[in-house]
Design an enzyme around this catalytic site. Sequence first.
Site, PDB file in Angstrom:
ATOM      1  N   HIS A  82       0.842  -1.190   0.000  1.00  9.41           N
ATOM      2  CA  HIS A  82       0.000   0.000   0.000  1.00  9.41           C
ATOM      3  C   HIS A  82       0.876   1.238   0.000  1.00  9.41           C
ATOM      4  O   HIS A  82       1.918   1.269   0.642  1.00  9.41           O
ATOM      5  CB  HIS A  82      -0.899   0.003   1.239  1.00  9.41           C
ATOM      6  CG  HIS A  82      -2.101   0.865   1.084  1.00  9.41           C
ATOM      7  ND1 HIS A  82      -3.289   0.403   0.541  1.00  9.41           N
ATOM      8  CD2 HIS A  82      -2.317   2.168   1.384  1.00  9.41           C
ATOM      9  CE1 HIS A  82      -4.169   1.381   0.518  1.00  9.41           C
ATOM     10  NE2 HIS A  82      -3.605   2.466   1.024  1.00  9.41           N
ATOM     11  N   ASP A 161     -13.426   2.949   7.283  1.00 12.77           N
ATOM     12  CA  ASP A 161     -12.393   3.667   6.529  1.00 12.77           C
ATOM     13  C   ASP A 161     -12.946   4.158   5.201  1.00 12.77           C
ATOM     14  O   ASP A 161     -12.629   5.259   4.759  1.00 12.77           O
ATOM     15  CB  ASP A 161     -11.165   2.781   6.302  1.00 12.77           C
ATOM     16  CG  ASP A 161     -10.154   3.505   5.422  1.00 12.77           C
ATOM     17  OD1 ASP A 161      -9.697   4.590   5.829  1.00 12.77           O
ATOM     18  OD2 ASP A 161      -9.855   3.029   4.317  1.00 12.77           O
ATOM     19  N   ARG A 168     -12.732  12.618   4.427  1.00 17.01           N
ATOM     20  CA  ARG A 168     -11.462  13.356   4.574  1.00 17.01           C
ATOM     21  C   ARG A 168     -11.070  14.008   3.257  1.00 17.01           C
ATOM     22  O   ARG A 168     -10.533  15.118   3.229  1.00 17.01           O
ATOM     23  CB  ARG A 168     -10.351  12.391   5.031  1.00 17.01           C
ATOM     24  CG  ARG A 168     -10.466  12.005   6.492  1.00 17.01           C
ATOM     25  CD  ARG A 168      -9.584  10.821   6.836  1.00 17.01           C
ATOM     26  NE  ARG A 168      -8.196  11.047   6.525  1.00 17.01           N
ATOM     27  CZ  ARG A 168      -7.360  10.126   6.018  1.00 17.01           C
ATOM     28  NH1 ARG A 168      -7.778   8.906   5.787  1.00 17.01           N
ATOM     29  NH2 ARG A 168      -6.119  10.426   5.759  1.00 17.01           N
ATOM     30  N   SER A 183      -5.989   4.654   8.654  1.00 18.38           N
ATOM     31  CA  SER A 183      -6.712   4.358   7.414  1.00 18.38           C
ATOM     32  C   SER A 183      -6.022   3.205   6.674  1.00 18.38           C
ATOM     33  O   SER A 183      -6.651   2.203   6.309  1.00 18.38           O
ATOM     34  CB  SER A 183      -6.740   5.621   6.537  1.00 18.38           C
ATOM     35  OG  SER A 183      -7.032   5.311   5.208  1.00 18.38           O
ATOM     36  N   LYS A 187      -7.323  -1.168   6.718  1.00 16.07           N
ATOM     37  CA  LYS A 187      -7.639  -1.911   5.480  1.00 16.07           C
ATOM     38  C   LYS A 187      -6.730  -3.125   5.333  1.00 16.07           C
ATOM     39  O   LYS A 187      -7.158  -4.191   4.959  1.00 16.07           O
ATOM     40  CB  LYS A 187      -7.358  -1.034   4.250  1.00 16.07           C
ATOM     41  CG  LYS A 187      -8.380  -0.028   3.936  1.00 16.07           C
ATOM     42  CD  LYS A 187      -8.110   0.567   2.563  1.00 16.07           C
ATOM     43  CE  LYS A 187      -7.062   1.661   2.563  1.00 16.07           C
ATOM     44  NZ  LYS A 187      -7.523   2.965   2.926  1.00 16.07           N
TER      45      LYS A 187
HETATM   46  N1  URA Z   1      -3.941   5.927   1.603  1.00  8.35           N
HETATM   47  C1  URA Z   1      -4.927   5.472   2.419  1.00  8.35           C
HETATM   48  O1  URA Z   1      -5.432   4.370   2.246  1.00  8.35           O
HETATM   49  N2  URA Z   1      -5.344   6.264   3.398  1.00  8.35           N
HETATM   50  C2  URA Z   1      -4.814   7.478   3.623  1.00  8.35           C
HETATM   51  O2  URA Z   1      -5.233   8.131   4.549  1.00  8.35           O
HETATM   52  C3  URA Z   1      -3.796   7.944   2.777  1.00  8.35           C
HETATM   53  C4  URA Z   1      -3.362   7.146   1.756  1.00  8.35           C
END
Ligand code: URA
Length: 434
Positions: A82, A161, A168, A183, A187
């Site tokens: 990620h 999220d 956000r 966040s 996930k």
């Molecule tokens: N990627 C994400 O999944 N969440 C964030 O807050 C920033 C980047």
Amino acid sequence: MRVIDLIIKKRNNKALTTEEIKWLIDNYTNGNVTDYQMSAFLMAVCFNGLTDRETVDMTLAMRDSGEILDLSSINGIKVDKHSSGGVGDKVSLVLIGIIAALDVPFAKMSGRGLGHTGGTIDKLESIPGFNTDLTIDEFIENVNSIGVAIAGQTSELAPADKKLYALRDVTGTVDEVSLIASSIMSKKLASGCDKIVLDVTVGSGAFMKNPREAMILSKKMVDIGKSCGKETVAVLTNMDEPLGNSVGNALEVVEAIRTLKGYGPADLLEVVYAIGAQMLILAKKANTVDEAVSLMKATIDNGSAYNKFIEFVERQGGDTSYIRNYDPLITPSIIREVKAESSGYVQKIDGTLIGHASLILGGGREELTDEIDPAVGIVVNKKVADKVKTGQVLAFIYANDEKNVDKAYKEIVSAYTISEREISRPKMILNVIK
Ligand code: URA
């Protein structure tokens, strides 16, 4: 409990208890807490932050807001990847082909664009027919049969999220370390992977503008991963200018395809190999970075990474004729050149301004309900350290609506800093945190 008390508590810089955080997240997820109340809370977090304990509580409350995937029926070590977000960041698109071609299962949950940055799901959806809305069974079935699947965040997986991310994005509450950490990690922890590699971007195109902030974010996320029994590695990568040359959804898909065919820009490849190497080491496919990089290079040279990408697109319903001949994906009605107003060397390209230019053109969302135009964006023609003469093309604007072009043009011109000083190309890999 009353939400207003929790907002005031955070506004007054007090730490919420574990129960209060869980209550807030649960009630926001089920609709009892409104978007405007949550926006106020998020803004208070932006001013006052969350303690490490609150960040872990927030992560776990978000992870537990939905299902936790069980990927045990997929053979092999499942490593997820990620990015904390960037401009022109198509690393995941390239890694889809490479990692799966090496028979390492790649089961990835991805997000949409956030703030000035793009999202993998929006990018993939620029391929006609491509479906990111997979059920959990389809997701697992695809990884088992072809080695890779990418899904958007379903309402089953970390739904808190999903809602918070979208909120956000439109309330100026993206770039806060604890919110980003919770966040991303909620996930990843819900997605059932065994191990996690994080690309923590640093610089003008990232949410973390300096290496100190990026180190804090990396350490927070690595610690959260470890405390939940998932080996986690963070790679700090340079995002002080857009990554590669293309910014915009279809443009980035095309750059990823070209990279898989052996024509990738050097800075993008450097990041792809650094992140991919950590994935392959965690998956026990390679013992060292050098060994991992040679394996990855071979998949580009022998065409297996490109072929795997085509198989992946086909499996998720995408029309592969657009991968074989991608020109129709990037034929907007207007292409405008942005010309240099002075001569010298490019010192800086402010990534956030380039990201804003892409948003202005329609490549991202300013409001929750905004539709994205996949064909628009920017092609960066002169990168940092390049020599440029007055009148030469710095960048190309790809647009479909004339009214946006002048505004985007101004953002791009102001993103560039040009001076007489000759400089060397920036280092892309800044640190690896384990
Ligand atoms: N990627 C994400 O999944 N969440 C964030 O807050 C920033 C980047």
